[in-house]
Design an enzyme around this catalytic site. Structure first.
Site, PDB file in Angstrom:
ATOM      1  N   PRO A 514     -10.627 -18.139 -16.590  1.00  0.00           N
ATOM      2  CG  PRO A 514     -10.554 -19.495 -18.542  1.00  0.00           C
ATOM      3  CD  PRO A 514     -10.202 -17.966 -17.862  1.00  0.00           C
ATOM      4  CB  CYS A 515     -12.139 -20.322 -11.716  1.00  0.00           C
ATOM      5  SG  CYS A 515     -13.619 -21.129 -11.901  1.00  0.00           S
ATOM      6  CG  ASN A 516     -12.010 -24.959 -16.157  1.00  0.00           C
ATOM      7  OD1 ASN A 516     -12.162 -23.654 -16.470  1.00  0.00           O
ATOM      8  ND2 ASN A 516     -12.325 -25.863 -17.202  1.00  0.00           N
TER       9      ASN A 516
END
EC number: 2.1.1.37
Length: 554
Positions: A514-516
């Site tokens: 995830p690149c949140n």
């Protein structure tokens, strides 16, 4: 209205409001223009004020007007009173949902926030940073970000140069399609140098990982393949092969850290606009061979007009866009679309420059396409599927909101398949794949389209919606075995060893964590690899290391 700053003095933001009020604009108009203008500078603010004045009652200032610029997810109903915003491009299918009221915060709160921002801008300027870069960093990271986070953001922006656009999009061009001529550092290129010629990747380097310009990776399918001298350390040589993906434009030090964990392999930075008609800047770290790559056939169209020929009839000559910006997880509101239509209908042909600029900025921000006379609309989910390389109806059967979110968080299949194409001749009898953060199955679709048999795929994906999409596609197209796991954190070394003994080992470990907490669109939790979601990268490395260790031992 005057708001005091922390020192009890009137902030310059309040003074700026008064300045434009004295010029004859209403305070209400000025406050709305300041909110919409962000950090685009005084000239842009004046143009926006004049634009609103010229459009007159067609763009009347009310609560709905401000909300037209707010990210709105594509709900099944346009009458919903609540906007739900998801952080951009979570490759693991995880959403960080933040409910926002359609009504903007009141003007007093806005000016208080501006005053806090002014104080941080002053602090950064005293540290030697240009004022415009300081203001843009606060816009990207949010007014509550610490000074250290803002400094890192400025460094990352300087390194990325005109490819870094922070707020809602990922594109390189400015609002008129040309290159940005702003202040930027000269960038180094990767790819043509040996591994040992780079600086250390142990976090001691003061500069962020340099990004290539343009982002073409080590080579492109329509170019003669140049020789890339990349020496891999012994412990990184496959099989098993591995492939890791994440956003290229991450905070300072992120790619340095990722590279250090993944055997000090240099990233391959690629913009998918060279593979399709939409931009998608990503970094890839892998131990795949670099020779004999081949693209998926047929070659996808690389311009909007080729991808969607029906738009040619309505595309105005003053809209120079040839490709879409990075495909997001949210779309524009119906009210904004109507406002654009009314503005164009009531203007001359061609419309005045200020109206053109207003419309173009919104079209670029939201990837709007021309579908009728003076009529724009967001891309439909099936159009996004096409641009991202998925089969038609891949995400059909779930809500529009979920479709946009799942697609916005996915791989661009053609780009990934180009890298994975080297595996076809290496595994003529098929492969066993460990797919981490599988999402809607971008890696699996890429392998299938390459004609690579997947004997067994162990897919780790938390989102039930994404698992449903992948399972449905698998049942329709594959004859191998799909084993689903819901949480990457539960995949222990003991469990990995049991799978390896059962299927005989993995040939490929693939995924994008995830690149949140990495993307510029996440203004409030851009915490890098220490963020709640992006810290899951460490599980990718942990699992990869376990796979390699167990397979070497057995």
């Amino acid at each position: 209205m005057v708001v005091a700053n922390g020192n009890g003095k009137a902030g310059r933001s309040a003074s700026l409001v008064q300045k434009y009020v004295d010029m004859g604009f209403s305070e209400e108009i000025v406050l709305k223009a300041m909110k919409d203008n962000g950090d685009n500078g005084a000239d842009s603010l004046v143009e926006l004020l004049l634009t609103y004045q010229e459009l007159g009652n067609d763009l009347k200032v009310d609560n709905d007007f401000a909300s037209s610029c707010a990210p709105k997810t594509a709900d099944d109903s346009d009458d919903d009173d609540t906007l739900e915003i998801w952080d951009d491009e979570d490759a693991g299918g995880r959403s960080t949902r933040v409910a926002n009221s359609v009504d903007d915060s009141d003007d007093e709160d806005f000016l208080h926030e501006m005053s806090r921002k002014d104080e941080k801008v002053d602090s950064l300027v005293k540290m030697g940073f240009p004022e415009d870069e300081a203001a843009l960093a606060i816009t990207r990271c949010g007014p509550d970000a610490s000074i250290s986070v803002l400094v890192d953001s400025i460094y990352a922006s300087q390194t990325a140069g005109d490819g870094y656009c922070g707020n809602l999009s990922d594109y390189e061009d400015n609002s008129y399609g040309g290159r940005s001529t702003g202040n930027k550092k000269k960038r180094k290129r990767y790819g043509g140098q040996a591994q040992g010629s780079r600086g250390p990747l142990d976090g001691s380097c003061d500069e962020p990982m340099p990004l290539p310009h343009p982002m073409v990776g080590f080579n492109l399918p329509d170019q003669w393949s140049r020789r890339v001298d990349r020496s891999l350390p012994a412990q990184a040589i496959g099989p098993p092969y591995f492939y890791y993906e994440n956003v290229a434009l991450a905070p300072k030090g992120v790619w340095t850290t990722i590279s250090r964990f993944l055997y000090d392999i240099q990233p391959e930075f690629v913009d998918s606009k060279y593979f399709c008609a939409a931009a998608r800047k990503r970094g890839y770290i892998h131990n795949l061979p670099l020779e004999n790559r081949s693209p998926l056939l047929p070659i996808p169209p690389k311009t909007i007009s080729e991808a969607f020929p029906r738009t040619k009839r309505w595309w105005p000559s003053w809209d120079p866009r040839r490709q879409f910006n990075c495909l997001q997880t949210c779309v524009s509101s119906a009210k904004l679309l109507e406002r654009i239509r009314v503005a164009l209908t009531n203007s001359s042909d061609p419309p005045p420059p200020r109206v053109q600029k207003y419309v173009l900025e919104e079209c670029r921000k939201w990837n709007l396409a021309w579908v009728g006379l003076n009529k724009v609309a967001p891309l439909e989910p099936d159009e996004m599927e096409f641009l991202l390389g998925f089969p038609k109806d891949h995400t059909r059967g779930i809500s529009r909101t979920e479709r946009y979110r799942s697609l916005g968080n996915s791989f661009q299949v053609d780009t990934v398949a180009y890298h994975l194409s080297v595996l076809k001749d290496l595994f003529p009898q098929g492969m066993n794949v460990l797919s981490l953060f599988s999402g809607i199955g971008g890696a699996e679709v890429a392998l299938h389209r390459l004609g690579i048999q997947m004997n067994t795929v162990i897919s780790v994906e938390k989102s039930e919606v994404n698992r449903t999409i992948l399972k449905s596609w698998w049942d329709q197209t594959q004859t191998g075995t799909l084993i689903e796991i819901t949480d990457v954190q539960t995949l222990s070394s003991e469990r990995i060893e049991a799978y390896i003994r059962r299927i005989g080992g993995f040939d490929l470990v693939i995924g994008g964590s995830p690149c949140n907490n990495l993307t510029g669109s996440n203004r409030h939790h851009r915490d890098g690899l220490e963020g709640e979601h992006s810290a899951l990268f460490h599980h990718y490395f942990r699992i990869l290391h376990a796979v390699k260790s167990i397979m070497e031992r057995l």
